[in-house]
Design an enzyme around this catalytic site. Structure first.
Site, PDB file in Angstrom:
ATOM      1  N   ASP A  49     -14.597 -21.978 -10.152  1.00  0.00           N
ATOM      2  CA  ASP A  49     -14.627 -23.424 -10.354  1.00  0.00           C
ATOM      3  C   ASP A  49     -14.339 -24.169  -9.052  1.00  0.00           C
ATOM      4  OD1 ASP A  49     -14.899 -22.668 -12.975  1.00  0.00           O
ATOM      5  OD2 ASP A  49     -13.183 -23.802 -13.722  1.00  0.00           O
ATOM      6  N   ASP A  50     -14.700 -25.451  -9.053  1.00  0.00           N
ATOM      7  CA  ASP A  50     -14.283 -26.439  -8.043  1.00  0.00           C
ATOM      8  C   ASP A  50     -15.038 -26.370  -6.722  1.00  0.00           C
ATOM      9  OD1 ASP A  50     -12.509 -27.048 -10.017  1.00  0.00           O
ATOM     10  OD2 ASP A  50     -10.698 -26.610  -8.879  1.00  0.00           O
ATOM     11  N   HIS A 100     -19.349 -28.780 -13.586  1.00  0.00           N
ATOM     12  CA  HIS A 100     -17.890 -28.909 -13.700  1.00  0.00           C
ATOM     13  C   HIS A 100     -17.464 -30.362 -13.477  1.00  0.00           C
ATOM     14  CE1 HIS A 100     -14.015 -27.151 -14.176  1.00  0.00           C
ATOM     15  NE2 HIS A 100     -13.613 -27.313 -12.927  1.00  0.00           N
ATOM     16  N   HIS A 104     -14.374 -34.660 -10.965  1.00  0.00           N
ATOM     17  CA  HIS A 104     -13.222 -33.790 -11.242  1.00  0.00           C
ATOM     18  C   HIS A 104     -11.912 -34.577 -11.238  1.00  0.00           C
ATOM     19  CE1 HIS A 104     -10.630 -30.138 -11.105  1.00  0.00           C
ATOM     20  NE2 HIS A 104     -11.694 -29.564 -11.651  1.00  0.00           N
ATOM     21  N   HIS A 202     -11.153 -19.747  -8.602  1.00  0.00           N
ATOM     22  CA  HIS A 202     -11.551 -20.986  -7.935  1.00  0.00           C
ATOM     23  C   HIS A 202     -12.055 -20.708  -6.529  1.00  0.00           C
ATOM     24  CE1 HIS A 202      -8.979 -22.343 -11.221  1.00  0.00           C
ATOM     25  NE2 HIS A 202      -9.600 -23.503 -11.139  1.00  0.00           N
TER      26      HIS A 202
END
Length: 245
Positions: A49-50, A100, A104, A202
């Site tokens: 993620d991210d 995602h 965020h 991540h």
């Protein structure tokens, strides 16, 4: 006196932050997923993620290439255009790409159901402009617990989106400075009871220790006989349970 007070406040702030992160880490593993793990085939989905980030995502891609395994990257939309070469590399090397959200930022993302959907659509559009595909796999920042309900789920399905949470994780999203060996042990511990593993990791700018832990994590699951797969639109949804009507 003022210096002592400031020091005390700093210590209290540190302890409170640590307590919050610790409980968040426990909480996300206590959530039950909707899908049942009845498969006798050992499968792992490495998910990051991210990203994309300039250095870390490329380093992770290098490791995946060396180890000859594929992964799934849930990207933040507002990073896509500036780091388009990394997005292209992810896609070209056969990895899967998911959404995602665009910012965020929790207050914006979860302001309303409409706001959440708009974040996903903007991210889908950004990725399409770079590589010409429209991903339909999504992950909620922080997970779907307390955020996904039947109404939102139906709206997401109408747009073709499918939700993917996780059943194993390392805590790099909470404390990226954790030692690589600690992250490695977390990957093992949290995945013990699953034949189908959705492993949350991540790849943001701060995840240097994730890079260091990753080769050992991959080797462990290879030794245990897991097949490495990517999430796509044909992968059964895997989301934390919510109360249905």
């Amino acid at each position: 006196m003022i210096k002592l007070k400031n020091k005390t406040l700093s210590i209290l702030s540190f302890l409170i932050t640590g307590f919050i992160f610790y409980n968040l880490a426990k909480f996300d593993m206590n959530c039950s997923a909707e899908a049942d793990d009845n498969s006798s085939i050992k499968t792992i989905y490495l998910t990051f993620d991210d990203g994309p980030s300039y250095k870390i995502t490329n380093q992770i891609l290098n490791i995946l290439k060396e180890k000859e395994v594929k992964a799934t990257f849930f990207l933040i939309g507002n990073k896509v255009h500036d780091r388009s070469e990394i997005v292209k590399r992810i896609y070209k090397e056969g990895h899967s790409i998911g959404l995602h959200t665009y910012t965020h930022k929790m207050k914006l993302v979860y302001k309303s159901k409409d706001a959440f959907i708009e974040e996903m659509i903007k991210t889908e559009d950004a990725i399409y402009e770079v590589i010409g595909i429209r991903p339909k796999i999504i992950r909620f920042p922080g997970g779907s617990t307390g955020r996904l309900d039947e109404e939102l789920h139906e709206r997401l399905h109408q747009l073709g989106y499918k939700v993917y949470d996780w059943n194993a994780r390392i805590s790099d999203g909470y404390v990226p400075s954790k030692a690589p060996d600690v992250l490695y042990r977390e990957a093992i511990k949290t995945s013990q009871k699953w034949n189908t593993v959705f492993l949350l990791m991540h790849c943001s700018e701060t995840d240097k220790n994730t890079v260091k832990a990753l080769p050992k994590i991959i080797d462990y699951f290879k030794e245990k006989g897991y097949m490495f797969e990517t999430i796509d639109e044909n992968t059964p949804e895997y989301y934390f349970r919510y109360k249905k009507r």
